[in-house]
Write a protein that holds these residues in place. Structure first.
Motif, PDB file in Angstrom:
ATOM      1  N   PHE A   1      34.598  12.432 122.539  1.00 57.34           N
ATOM      2  CA  PHE A   1      34.314  13.462 121.534  1.00 57.34           C
ATOM      3  C   PHE A   1      34.063  12.838 120.159  1.00 57.34           C
ATOM      4  N   GLU A   2      34.787  11.790 119.841  1.00 58.24           N
ATOM      5  CA  GLU A   2      34.630  11.157 118.531  1.00 58.24           C
ATOM      6  C   GLU A   2      33.297  10.432 118.397  1.00 58.24           C
ATOM      7  N   ASP A   3      32.677  10.055 119.509  1.00 56.92           N
ATOM      8  CA  ASP A   3      31.389   9.356 119.463  1.00 56.92           C
ATOM      9  C   ASP A   3      30.197  10.292 119.311  1.00 56.92           C
ATOM     10  N   LEU A   4      30.438  11.592 119.255  1.00 57.99           N
ATOM     11  CA  LEU A   4      29.338  12.540 119.124  1.00 57.99           C
ATOM     12  C   LEU A   4      28.731  12.469 117.722  1.00 57.99           C
ATOM     13  N   ASP A   5      27.484  12.949 117.630  1.00 55.87           N
ATOM     14  CA  ASP A   5      26.780  12.961 116.356  1.00 55.87           C
ATOM     15  C   ASP A   5      27.457  13.954 115.402  1.00 55.87           C
ATOM     16  N   LYS A   6      27.892  13.475 114.256  1.00 59.79           N
ATOM     17  CA  LYS A   6      28.598  14.331 113.302  1.00 59.79           C
ATOM     18  C   LYS A   6      27.684  15.385 112.683  1.00 59.79           C
ATOM     19  N   SER A   7      26.387  15.093 112.623  1.00 57.26           N
ATOM     20  CA  SER A   7      25.472  16.037 111.971  1.00 57.26           C
ATOM     21  C   SER A   7      25.392  17.356 112.747  1.00 57.26           C
ATOM     22  N   VAL A   8      25.503  17.288 114.074  1.00 61.00           N
ATOM     23  CA  VAL A   8      25.440  18.515 114.871  1.00 61.00           C
ATOM     24  C   VAL A   8      26.656  19.390 114.583  1.00 61.00           C
ATOM     25  N   ILE A   9      27.838  18.777 114.543  1.00 62.31           N
ATOM     26  CA  ILE A   9      29.059  19.539 114.267  1.00 62.31           C
ATOM     27  C   ILE A   9      29.026  20.109 112.851  1.00 62.31           C
ATOM     28  N   GLU A  10      28.565  19.318 111.896  1.00 64.07           N
ATOM     29  CA  GLU A  10      28.475  19.802 110.518  1.00 64.07           C
ATOM     30  C   GLU A  10      27.467  20.927 110.378  1.00 64.07           C
ATOM     31  N   ALA A  11      26.362  20.847 111.130  1.00 60.09           N
ATOM     32  CA  ALA A  11      25.364  21.920 111.075  1.00 60.09           C
ATOM     33  C   ALA A  11      25.921  23.226 111.626  1.00 60.09           C
ATOM     34  N   LEU A  12      26.684  23.134 112.706  1.00 66.99           N
ATOM     35  CA  LEU A  12      27.291  24.350 113.260  1.00 66.99           C
ATOM     36  C   LEU A  12      28.339  24.925 112.319  1.00 66.99           C
ATOM     37  N   LYS A  13      29.114  24.047 111.681  1.00 68.74           N
ATOM     38  CA  LYS A  13      30.088  24.538 110.700  1.00 68.74           C
ATOM     39  C   LYS A  13      29.389  25.224 109.536  1.00 68.74           C
ATOM     40  N   ALA A  14      28.269  24.652 109.086  1.00 65.88           N
ATOM     41  CA  ALA A  14      27.533  25.254 107.966  1.00 65.88           C
ATOM     42  C   ALA A  14      26.925  26.593 108.341  1.00 65.88           C
ATOM     43  N   SER A  15      26.607  26.771 109.628  1.00 66.19           N
ATOM     44  CA  SER A  15      26.026  28.045 110.065  1.00 66.19           C
ATOM     45  C   SER A  15      27.070  29.119 110.308  1.00 66.19           C
ATOM     46  N   GLY A  16      28.349  28.760 110.170  1.00 64.18           N
ATOM     47  CA  GLY A  16      29.413  29.738 110.312  1.00 64.18           C
ATOM     48  C   GLY A  16      30.071  29.781 111.676  1.00 64.18           C
ATOM     49  N   ALA A  17      29.809  28.786 112.544  1.00 61.73           N
ATOM     50  CA  ALA A  17      30.416  28.778 113.872  1.00 61.73           C
ATOM     51  C   ALA A  17      31.898  28.424 113.766  1.00 61.73           C
ATOM     52  N   ASN A  18      32.706  29.089 114.589  1.00 61.51           N
ATOM     53  CA  ASN A  18      34.132  28.770 114.584  1.00 61.51           C
ATOM     54  C   ASN A  18      34.413  27.565 115.485  1.00 61.51           C
ATOM     55  N   TRP A  19      35.707  27.219 115.603  1.00 56.18           N
ATOM     56  CA  TRP A  19      36.072  25.993 116.328  1.00 56.18           C
ATOM     57  C   TRP A  19      35.724  26.083 117.805  1.00 56.18           C
ATOM     58  N   TRP A  20      35.996  27.217 118.433  1.00 55.97           N
ATOM     59  CA  TRP A  20      35.707  27.375 119.850  1.00 55.97           C
ATOM     60  C   TRP A  20      34.207  27.356 120.127  1.00 55.97           C
ATOM     61  N   GLN A  21      33.419  27.941 119.247  1.00 58.86           N
ATOM     62  CA  GLN A  21      31.961  27.913 119.422  1.00 58.86           C
ATOM     63  C   GLN A  21      31.416  26.494 119.309  1.00 58.86           C
TER      64      GLN A  21
ATOM     65  N   ALA B   1      28.498  22.750 121.587  1.00 58.08           N
ATOM     66  CA  ALA B   1      27.997  21.442 121.149  1.00 58.08           C
ATOM     67  C   ALA B   1      28.791  20.286 121.756  1.00 58.08           C
ATOM     68  N   VAL B   2      30.102  20.337 121.653  1.00 60.96           N
ATOM     69  CA  VAL B   2      30.916  19.178 122.024  1.00 60.96           C
ATOM     70  C   VAL B   2      30.903  18.948 123.536  1.00 60.96           C
ATOM     71  N   ILE B   3      31.289  19.947 124.299  1.00 69.32           N
ATOM     72  CA  ILE B   3      31.382  19.771 125.754  1.00 69.32           C
ATOM     73  C   ILE B   3      30.004  19.559 126.402  1.00 69.32           C
ATOM     74  N   PRO B   4      28.952  20.331 126.061  1.00 67.37           N
ATOM     75  CA  PRO B   4      27.645  20.032 126.672  1.00 67.37           C
ATOM     76  C   PRO B   4      27.128  18.636 126.347  1.00 67.37           C
ATOM     77  N   ALA B   5      27.381  18.150 125.134  1.00 69.52           N
ATOM     78  CA  ALA B   5      26.867  16.829 124.765  1.00 69.52           C
ATOM     79  C   ALA B   5      27.635  15.694 125.423  1.00 69.52           C
ATOM     80  N   SER B   6      28.895  15.918 125.753  1.00 70.25           N
ATOM     81  CA  SER B   6      29.725  14.855 126.332  1.00 70.25           C
ATOM     82  C   SER B   6      30.052  15.091 127.797  1.00 70.25           C
ATOM     83  N   ALA B   7      29.351  15.999 128.460  1.00 71.71           N
ATOM     84  CA  ALA B   7      29.667  16.331 129.853  1.00 71.71           C
ATOM     85  C   ALA B   7      29.502  15.130 130.776  1.00 71.71           C
ATOM     86  N   THR B   8      28.492  14.309 130.530  1.00 75.08           N
ATOM     87  CA  THR B   8      28.275  13.128 131.378  1.00 75.08           C
ATOM     88  C   THR B   8      29.448  12.173 131.300  1.00 75.08           C
TER      89      THR B   8
END
Length: 307
Positions: free
Chosen positions: A202-222, A227-234
């Motif tokens: 999870f820590e190796d994920l792109d921070k810009s994606v998480i920051e973009a979702l936070k800026a759009s108003g997404a909560n922690w579960w969203q 973003a987190v689980i689909p990107a790190s599913a492999t």
């Protein structure tokens, strides 16, 4: 006119000879400077002081070498003939791998016990993976507060420091020897292993994606589920399958040490109780076959996930 042309040709030849001599001298001076530079570099390398890491590594290797030599010089061999013991060991390996034969169980019973061992490994991996998924989210520094991440990582580091067999024996005090203690102990260690692996993924994920979702108003579960689980599913599946392979080996050992049943208990009885090396050979081939099947399946699954 002819004299003029002759003068031009002579002058041209003189100029060419001078250029050739200058080029030759330039090459010689270049190679001399290069050789002198190489000598200077070699001298600097020879004279360069050792850093702390190199000194520490050499000191550790020297200490380990001294301890190893001291151990072999002071060990009590009890009149053991090493050459004779080596010959007996090779003869035992020959019996195990070249003359396998089962006397006390059928091949169907052996496969059933292998399935029991696989079931124990699958159940403990499933329990550990589900719990580790949530702990991994809390242990990732880009998803949780730092005090929480330190607490989670410290806890799983403590659990990982204790071997699986010790956790099984600790829980056996309350649950008794058997499959219950094996399931609890193996699941406990699987949780710590997968929590570390998942949190680092999870820590190796792109921070810009998480920051973009936070800026759009997404909560922690969203953020987690979109973003987190689909990107790190492999990576999650790869680590989980790796832990499943480890748990299969642990399940074989737990069948012998904790009485959890399965093919490990048969291996313990054949080797330690009956001392039937031929039955040990049959069980060993079954374990190796299952391990190879798991490795091939893991490789194919990873290849499909990467495409």
């Amino acid at each position: 006119m002819m004299q003029f042309e002759k003068i031009i040709i002579e002058e041209s030849l003189n100029i060419c000879e001078q250029l050739a001599s200058y080029e030759k001298k330039g090459r010689q001076s270049f190679f001399k400077s290069l050789l002198s530079t190489g000598d200077t570099m070699n001298t600097d390398l020879r004279r360069s002081p050792l850093n702390k890491a190199t000194l520490a590594m050499r000191a550790i290797l020297l200490a380990l070498s001294v301890l190893t030599i001291y151990y072999f010089l002071t060990i009590d061999y009890q009149n053991l003939n090493l050459l004779e013991s080596l010959g007996i060991t090779l003869e035992n390996f020959k019996t195990i791998f070249l003359h396998p034969l089962a006397h006390r169980f059928t091949l169907a019973e052996a496969f059933y016990n292998v399935v029991v061992t696989l079931g124990l490994a699958f159940l403990t991996t499933l329990i550990g993976g589900i719990i580790a998924l949530f702990l991994g989210l809390l242990g990732a520094q880009n998803l949780a507060p730092k005090p929480v991440t330190y607490l989670v990582k410290g806890f799983v580091a403590f659990v990982r420091a204790v071997p699986t067999i010790l956790w099984v024996l600790i829980f056996a005090v309350a649950a008794g020897l058997g499959s219950a203690a094996a399931i609890i102990g193996m699941s406990f260690h699987s949780i710590s292993y997968l929590t570390k692996a998942f949190s680092e993924s999870f820590e190796d994920l792109d921070k810009s994606v998480i920051e973009a979702l936070k800026a759009s108003g997404a909560n922690w579960w969203q953020i987690v589920f979109q973003a987190v689980i689909p990107a790190s599913a492999t990576y999650l599946l790869s680590w989980t399958f790796l832990r499943f392979e480890i748990n299969f080996a642990n399940a074989v050992a737990m069948g012998a040490a904790a009485g959890a049943g399965g093919i490990g208990f048969d291996l313990f009885m054949a080797s330690g109780f009956y001392f039937d090396l031929r039955e040990v050979g049959v069980i060993t081939y079954l374990i190796i076959g299952v391990a190879l099947v798991l490795e091939v399946a893991s490789t194919k699954i990873k290849a499909k996930l990467q495409t």
